[in-house]
Design a protein around this motif. Structure first.
Motif, PDB file in Angstrom:
ATOM      1  N   HIS A   1       7.236 -36.420  -5.928  1.00  0.00           N
ATOM      2  CA  HIS A   1       6.844 -35.648  -7.115  1.00  0.00           C
ATOM      3  C   HIS A   1       8.048 -35.438  -8.037  1.00  0.00           C
ATOM      4  O   HIS A   1       7.912 -35.480  -9.266  1.00  0.00           O
ATOM      5  CB  HIS A   1       6.242 -34.307  -6.670  1.00  0.00           C
TER       6      HIS A   1
ATOM      7  N   HIS B   1      13.983 -28.679 -12.621  1.00  0.00           N
ATOM      8  CA  HIS B   1      12.794 -28.958 -11.817  1.00  0.00           C
ATOM      9  C   HIS B   1      13.191 -29.482 -10.434  1.00  0.00           C
ATOM     10  O   HIS B   1      12.648 -29.059  -9.406  1.00  0.00           O
ATOM     11  CB  HIS B   1      11.927 -29.991 -12.558  1.00  0.00           C
TER      12      HIS B   1
ATOM     13  N   HIS C   1      12.531 -27.667  -6.864  1.00  0.00           N
ATOM     14  CA  HIS C   1      11.889 -28.277  -5.702  1.00  0.00           C
ATOM     15  C   HIS C   1      12.806 -28.298  -4.493  1.00  0.00           C
ATOM     16  O   HIS C   1      12.343 -28.231  -3.356  1.00  0.00           O
ATOM     17  CB  HIS C   1      11.363 -29.671  -6.038  1.00  0.00           C
TER      18      HIS C   1
END
Ligand code: FE2
Length: 422
Positions: free
Chosen positions: A47, A134, A138
């Motif tokens: 992702h 981001h 994560h």
């Protein structure tokens, strides 16, 4: 103005972190789901690359998706976490290869792009900052998943070295400080990588209040537990009591009663004595609220928290940096270099701090660059957390940074501090 070499360095650092965290985890274990609250590690891993391809390759260069089906598999909005293990996922090796291929293309695009052309996505490298943050966000999620793997001992979380402020207790520290009534600017226009939910900067007024100089410690929280706080209806809100009884809460997550009647905690695969002077973590909002009520206090509002955090420096905070780590908060006994202007310690780093506030937009909010970052989460279901944790990278936290989660969540690295009316 942010230069391309700084952007490349930031991208490379976040990738070293991701791969370093996962390097000790066998590939087959990365495919396993350890909790319905979390994705398999290899989902997060791919992702990260998919989100990077979406913005740094497809959006900036107009390229077609390299693997069209990934728009379904790796879109966080199409599949809740509990569904993700049943998707046709890349395995860990495949995810690493995919991420590396995306990165190569992203750097090619960066090489030829004009950052100064007036595109708001590119101004001050915003979209690159978004991707760096981001990935670090994560990475913090990966750490929460690793912490939930009861039997996996992460070799880097061995407790070597002490927190940056261990042993420098200031014995005369006041327990709380008075923050005078103020009208101040909340949110930011100045931080180039700030998210849409931190904007626009706007004027906010708060009455005088008192706020604890440190986060609530394990030792203090254990007194609440040991005095029967989890069985005392009077400490809990209606919703909190409902959740406490339904979920059978008896203590923070990962605490275990020791043979001598004290407490141990399970941390990254090991049991260890509960360090009394570290901030408590793995408590949900309802537990934080109950403790505050037990002490005759309350949680600070988000505006109070941000005012009290003014002047706190990420440079002295226990945030995630490259190099050896304890994988834990620091003891709260830090020196004054960690204080904000009002004298509160550790406002940044150590543990995310639950606030009393729901996650709502600031006046004049505009979604940028996409609605799904913030706007779709606004509302009373989510409580705001502030300040980052030991697992948060400095690029992904500011005194204006807003995080949010459900009030029942405990797997995140969250604690709290108390406030009271002046
Ligand atoms: Fe994401």
């Amino acid at each position: 103005m942010v230069g391309k070499s700084e952007l490349v360095a930031a991208l490379e650092e976040s990738r070293r972190r991701t791969l370093g965290l996962l390097a000790p985890v066998p590939d087959d274990l990365q495919r396993v789901q350890v909790s319905p609250l979390m994705s398999p590690l290899c989902w997060d891993l791919a992702h990260i690359g998919h989100f990077e391809e979406l913005w740094l390759v497809r959006e900036l260069a107009g390229a077609a998706p390299s693997v069209p089906r990934f728009d379904d598999v790796y879109d966080a909005f199409r599949h809740p976490r509990r569904e993700r293990p049943s998707l046709d996922l890349l395995d860990a090796a495949g995810a690493r290869d995919y991420d590396a291929a995306v990165r190569t293309r992203a750097l090619e695009v960066l090489d030829r792009i004009d950052l100064e052309g007036g595109d708001p996505l590119l101004t001050d490298g915003f979209v690159y900052g978004m991707i760096v943050q981001h990935e670090h966000q994560h990475d913090e999620t990966l750490l929460a998943t690793l912490q939930l793997m009861h039997d996996f001992v992460h070799p880097d979380a061995d407790g070597r070295g002490a927190g940056p402020n261990d042993g420098s207790a200031l014995l005369a520290r006041p327990l709380d400080v008075l923050v005078p009534a103020a009208t101040f600017v909340m949110g930011t226009e100045a931080e180039p990588w700030a998210y849409d939910n931190e904007r626009p900067a706007h004027t906010e007024s708060v009455d005088a209040f008192r706020i604890d100089t440190t986060a609530v410690t394990n030792g203090a929280y254990a007194q609440f537990v040991d005095s029967g706080g989890y069985d005392d209806r009077a400490c809990w809100s209606d919703a909190g009591w409902g959740w406490c009884t339904e979920a059978g809460l008896t203590a923070p997550q990962f605490w275990q009663r020791a043979a001598d009647g004290g407490w141990t905690r399970h941390r990254f695969g090991r049991d260890e004595p509960l360090p009394e002077d570290e901030p408590v973590q793995h408590v949900c909002w309802y537990e934080a609220d109950a403790y505050a009520r037990w002490t005759g206090s309350r949680l600070p509002t988000e505006a109070e928290w941000e005012l009290a955090a003014r002047g706190a420096s990420p440079a002295t905070a226990n945030l995630w940096r490259e190099g050896p780590h304890r994988f834990a908060p620091s003891p709260v006994t830090g020196g004054c270099e960690r204080a904000s202007e009002c004298g509160a310690l550790g406002m940044l780093g150590d543990v995310w701090e639950w606030t009393a506030s729901d996650f709502t937009p600031y006046p004049g909010f505009r979604a940028f660059p996409y609605r799904e970052y913030s706007e779709v989460f606004y509302g009373p279901e989510y409580k705001v957390l502030r300040g980052g944790s030991w697992a948060t990278h400095p690029s992904a936290v500011r005194t204006t940074f807003r995080n949010w989660d459900f009030p029942v969540r405990r797997q995140i690295f969250a604690g709290f501090r108390c406030a009271r009316d002046a």
